[in-house]
Scaffold this motif. Sequence first.
Motif, PDB file in Angstrom:
ATOM      1  N   GLY A  71       0.909  -1.177   0.048  1.00 53.29           N
ATOM      2  CA  GLY A  71       0.063   0.196   0.136  1.00 53.29           C
ATOM      3  C   GLY A  71       0.802   1.343  -0.052  1.00 53.29           C
ATOM      4  N   ALA A  72       0.245   2.551   0.145  1.00 50.42           N
ATOM      5  CA  ALA A  72       0.935   3.687   0.012  1.00 50.42           C
ATOM      6  C   ALA A  72       1.828   3.794   1.173  1.00 50.42           C
ATOM      7  CB  ALA A  72      -0.187   4.731  -0.348  1.00 50.42           C
ATOM      8  N   VAL A  73       2.664   4.853   1.024  1.00 52.87           N
ATOM      9  CA  VAL A  73       3.683   5.312   2.148  1.00 52.87           C
ATOM     10  C   VAL A  73       2.818   6.471   2.937  1.00 52.87           C
ATOM     11  CG1 VAL A  73       5.771   6.604   2.723  1.00 52.87           C
ATOM     12  CG2 VAL A  73       5.630   4.763   1.013  1.00 52.87           C
ATOM     13  N   ASP A  74       3.073   6.209   4.411  1.00 49.12           N
ATOM     14  CA  ASP A  74       2.259   7.316   5.136  1.00 49.12           C
ATOM     15  C   ASP A  74       3.354   8.320   5.512  1.00 49.12           C
ATOM     16  OD1 ASP A  74      -0.295   6.061   4.644  1.00 49.12           O
ATOM     17  OD2 ASP A  74      -0.270   5.095   6.676  1.00 49.12           O
ATOM     18  N   ALA A  75       2.857   9.611   5.821  1.00 52.78           N
ATOM     19  CA  ALA A  75       3.717  10.326   6.484  1.00 52.78           C
ATOM     20  C   ALA A  75       4.554   9.823   7.651  1.00 52.78           C
ATOM     21  CB  ALA A  75       3.098  11.612   6.902  1.00 52.78           C
ATOM     22  N   ALA A  76       3.841   9.180   8.481  1.00 56.98           N
ATOM     23  CA  ALA A  76       4.444   8.689   9.702  1.00 56.98           C
ATOM     24  C   ALA A  76       5.638   7.497   9.667  1.00 56.98           C
ATOM     25  CB  ALA A  76       3.345   8.069  10.727  1.00 56.98           C
ATOM     26  N   ASP A  77       5.652   6.964   8.224  1.00 52.50           N
ATOM     27  CA  ASP A  77       6.526   6.251   8.010  1.00 52.50           C
ATOM     28  C   ASP A  77       7.845   6.480   8.249  1.00 52.50           C
ATOM     29  OD1 ASP A  77       4.505   3.966   7.775  1.00 52.50           O
ATOM     30  OD2 ASP A  77       4.279   4.716   5.416  1.00 52.50           O
ATOM     31  N   ALA A  78       8.002   7.696   7.934  1.00 51.49           N
ATOM     32  CA  ALA A  78       9.579   8.126   7.855  1.00 51.49           C
ATOM     33  C   ALA A  78      10.025   8.577   9.311  1.00 51.49           C
ATOM     34  CB  ALA A  78       9.287   9.854   7.417  1.00 51.49           C
ATOM     35  N   ASP A  79       9.183   8.253  10.364  1.00 58.57           N
ATOM     36  CA  ASP A  79       9.503   8.154  11.913  1.00 58.57           C
ATOM     37  C   ASP A  79      10.028   7.010  12.457  1.00 58.57           C
ATOM     38  OD1 ASP A  79       9.488  11.106  11.599  1.00 58.57           O
ATOM     39  OD2 ASP A  79       7.451  11.236  11.643  1.00 58.57           O
ATOM     40  N   VAL A  80       9.599   5.880  11.644  1.00 61.19           N
ATOM     41  CA  VAL A  80       9.700   4.820  12.548  1.00 61.19           C
ATOM     42  C   VAL A  80      11.320   4.355  12.656  1.00 61.19           C
ATOM     43  CG1 VAL A  80       9.432   2.041  11.834  1.00 61.19           C
ATOM     44  CG2 VAL A  80       7.609   3.715  11.174  1.00 61.19           C
ATOM     45  N   ARG A  81      11.336   3.655  13.752  1.00 54.72           N
ATOM     46  CA  ARG A  81      12.715   3.155  14.457  1.00 54.72           C
ATOM     47  C   ARG A  81      12.579   1.628  14.096  1.00 54.72           C
ATOM     48  NH1 ARG A  81      13.213   7.453  13.277  1.00 54.72           N
ATOM     49  NH2 ARG A  81      13.931   9.268  14.381  1.00 54.72           N
ATOM     50  N   PHE A  82      13.621   1.259  13.586  1.00 58.36           N
ATOM     51  CA  PHE A  82      13.734  -0.297  13.456  1.00 58.36           C
ATOM     52  C   PHE A  82      14.480  -0.893  14.503  1.00 58.36           C
ATOM     53  CE2 PHE A  82      13.515   1.249   9.074  1.00 58.36           C
ATOM     54  CZ  PHE A  82      12.355   0.986   8.715  1.00 58.36           C
ATOM     55  N   SER A  83      14.538  -2.449  14.570  1.00 55.93           N
ATOM     56  CA  SER A  83      15.204  -2.874  15.577  1.00 55.93           C
ATOM     57  C   SER A  83      16.862  -3.123  15.062  1.00 55.93           C
ATOM     58  CB  SER A  83      14.469  -4.388  15.754  1.00 55.93           C
ATOM     59  OG  SER A  83      14.642  -5.226  14.688  1.00 55.93           O
ATOM     60  N   ALA A  84      16.790  -3.298  13.801  1.00 54.86           N
ATOM     61  CA  ALA A  84      18.343  -3.230  13.462  1.00 54.86           C
ATOM     62  C   ALA A  84      18.501  -2.386  12.056  1.00 54.86           C
ATOM     63  CB  ALA A  84      18.505  -4.569  12.978  1.00 54.86           C
ATOM     64  N   PRO A  85      19.607  -1.978  11.654  1.00 55.14           N
ATOM     65  CA  PRO A  85      19.720  -0.979  10.550  1.00 55.14           C
ATOM     66  C   PRO A  85      19.187  -1.643   9.253  1.00 55.14           C
ATOM     67  CG  PRO A  85      21.679  -1.134  11.776  1.00 55.14           C
ATOM     68  CD  PRO A  85      20.739  -2.202  12.400  1.00 55.14           C
ATOM     69  N   SER A  86      18.740  -0.867   8.338  1.00 55.23           N
ATOM     70  CA  SER A  86      18.332  -1.356   6.885  1.00 55.23           C
ATOM     71  C   SER A  86      19.544  -1.568   6.145  1.00 55.23           C
ATOM     72  CB  SER A  86      17.261  -0.644   6.263  1.00 55.23           C
ATOM     73  OG  SER A  86      17.809   0.764   6.088  1.00 55.23           O
ATOM     74  N   ASP A  87      19.638  -2.371   5.208  1.00 55.14           N
ATOM     75  CA  ASP A  87      20.957  -2.768   4.257  1.00 55.14           C
ATOM     76  C   ASP A  87      21.338  -1.411   3.441  1.00 55.14           C
ATOM     77  OD1 ASP A  87      22.795  -3.534   2.828  1.00 55.14           O
ATOM     78  OD2 ASP A  87      21.600  -5.313   1.606  1.00 55.14           O
ATOM     79  N   PRO A  88      22.365  -0.872   3.827  1.00 56.53           N
ATOM     80  CA  PRO A  88      22.692   0.465   3.218  1.00 56.53           C
ATOM     81  C   PRO A  88      23.252   0.241   1.804  1.00 56.53           C
ATOM     82  CG  PRO A  88      24.446  -0.286   4.514  1.00 56.53           C
ATOM     83  CD  PRO A  88      23.416  -1.283   5.000  1.00 56.53           C
ATOM     84  N   SER A  89      23.445  -0.836   1.301  1.00 60.91           N
ATOM     85  CA  SER A  89      23.899  -1.199   0.018  1.00 60.91           C
ATOM     86  C   SER A  89      22.536  -1.107  -1.016  1.00 60.91           C
ATOM     87  CB  SER A  89      24.517  -2.590  -0.366  1.00 60.91           C
ATOM     88  OG  SER A  89      23.451  -3.598  -0.099  1.00 60.91           O
ATOM     89  N   GLN A  90      21.525  -1.026  -0.322  1.00 66.95           N
ATOM     90  CA  GLN A  90      20.058  -0.855  -1.277  1.00 66.95           C
ATOM     91  C   GLN A  90      19.534   0.605  -1.215  1.00 66.95           C
ATOM     92  OE1 GLN A  90      17.346  -4.384  -1.439  1.00 66.95           O
ATOM     93  NE2 GLN A  90      17.787  -4.547   0.753  1.00 66.95           N
ATOM     94  N   HIS A  91      20.074   1.307  -0.338  1.00 70.02           N
ATOM     95  CA  HIS A  91      19.763   2.785  -0.187  1.00 70.02           C
ATOM     96  C   HIS A  91      19.788   3.405  -1.570  1.00 70.02           C
ATOM     97  CE1 HIS A  91      19.686   2.970   4.457  1.00 70.02           C
ATOM     98  NE2 HIS A  91      19.011   1.925   3.953  1.00 70.02           N
ATOM     99  N   HIS A  92      20.940   3.435  -2.184  1.00 70.71           N
ATOM    100  CA  HIS A  92      21.223   4.215  -3.325  1.00 70.71           C
ATOM    101  C   HIS A  92      20.142   3.944  -4.529  1.00 70.71           C
ATOM    102  CE1 HIS A  92      23.560   0.890  -4.671  1.00 70.71           C
ATOM    103  NE2 HIS A  92      23.394   1.350  -6.022  1.00 70.71           N
ATOM    104  N   ARG A  93      19.552   2.649  -4.609  1.00 75.20           N
ATOM    105  CA  ARG A  93      18.607   2.270  -5.686  1.00 75.20           C
ATOM    106  C   ARG A  93      17.429   2.531  -5.163  1.00 75.20           C
ATOM    107  NH1 ARG A  93      20.167  -4.182  -6.726  1.00 75.20           N
ATOM    108  NH2 ARG A  93      22.224  -3.739  -7.873  1.00 75.20           N
ATOM    109  N   LEU A  94      17.009   2.478  -3.913  1.00 77.88           N
ATOM    110  CA  LEU A  94      15.739   3.197  -3.578  1.00 77.88           C
ATOM    111  C   LEU A  94      15.632   4.712  -3.795  1.00 77.88           C
ATOM    112  CD1 LEU A  94      15.423   1.082  -0.267  1.00 77.88           C
ATOM    113  CD2 LEU A  94      13.892   0.894  -2.371  1.00 77.88           C
ATOM    114  N   ALA A  95      16.782   5.355  -3.636  1.00 73.42           N
ATOM    115  CA  ALA A  95      16.526   6.886  -3.635  1.00 73.42           C
ATOM    116  C   ALA A  95      16.739   7.270  -5.317  1.00 73.42           C
ATOM    117  CB  ALA A  95      17.715   7.441  -2.821  1.00 73.42           C
ATOM    118  N   ALA A  96      17.066   6.267  -6.112  1.00 72.27           N
ATOM    119  CA  ALA A  96      17.302   6.639  -7.529  1.00 72.27           C
ATOM    120  C   ALA A  96      16.095   6.916  -8.145  1.00 72.27           C
ATOM    121  CB  ALA A  96      17.975   5.459  -8.254  1.00 72.27           C
ATOM    122  N   GLU A  97      16.064   8.101  -9.302  1.00 74.94           N
ATOM    123  CA  GLU A  97      15.012   8.280 -10.036  1.00 74.94           C
ATOM    124  C   GLU A  97      13.809   8.670  -9.385  1.00 74.94           C
ATOM    125  OE1 GLU A  97      14.542   8.127 -13.390  1.00 74.94           O
ATOM    126  OE2 GLU A  97      16.635   7.298 -13.824  1.00 74.94           O
TER     127      GLU A  97
END
Length: 230
Positions: free
Chosen positions: A50-76
């Motif tokens: 489903g759609a991204v909610d504004a509150a999703d930007a403030d979520v704290r995780f139990s462990a860091p996400s994979d930084p190697s995927q970040h540039h792909r998620l931020a692309a285009e």
Amino acid sequence: MTDAPADTPIRDAATVIVLDRSSPNGPTVLMGQRGSGAAFMPSKYVFPGGAVDAADADVRFSAPSDPSQHHRLAAEPARDPAPTPESLLAAALRELAEETGMLTGAAGPAPEGWDHYARAGLSPDPAALIFLFRAITPPGRTRRYDARFFLLDATRLHGDRNDFSAACDELSHLHWVPLDEARALDLPFITEVVMAEVAAIARTPAQLAPPEAVPFFDNRAREPRFLRIR
């Protein structure tokens, strides 16, 4: 379907493909059917998301996400401001929990409003999510999404993977669909394309890992564009 103006706003979205390779009869994926009265893709079988909610930007995780995927998620980026990689990952885990009751995480405090995780005493963990595919809904639809598809190994789920009692009513007929039978369902076109990507991965004995490049169907404009995000 009633045509919508070409400038229908594009919303960021996240979808999760939960893959179970443990069955002796072959790999399966978790799917459900949208209601016949749904405004978007009525009666279609889809993956939870489903759609991204504004509150999703403030979520704290139990462990860091994979930084190697970040540039792909931020692309285009299709919107300004673009969603953060963390907000996309949070949306994926939140929607999976809401629509199926399925959770992945470690013991810890749940984000505010994440009742499924709070009841289980879990904090969400995005480390197992693999960015696999991206597609933007073409112009002329009543709703348009910039959807990122994430792959999740079913072995990372918490609890009974066949218990959907905590799912909301967004999707009906939730069940594990054998990949060999999925094409017989009433699927959106883009889901059929994603299914082919999943099938190629599912039959490899290796541990699930990010692909060399992420296919991207860019339908922001009337002239479609296909590329691979590396």
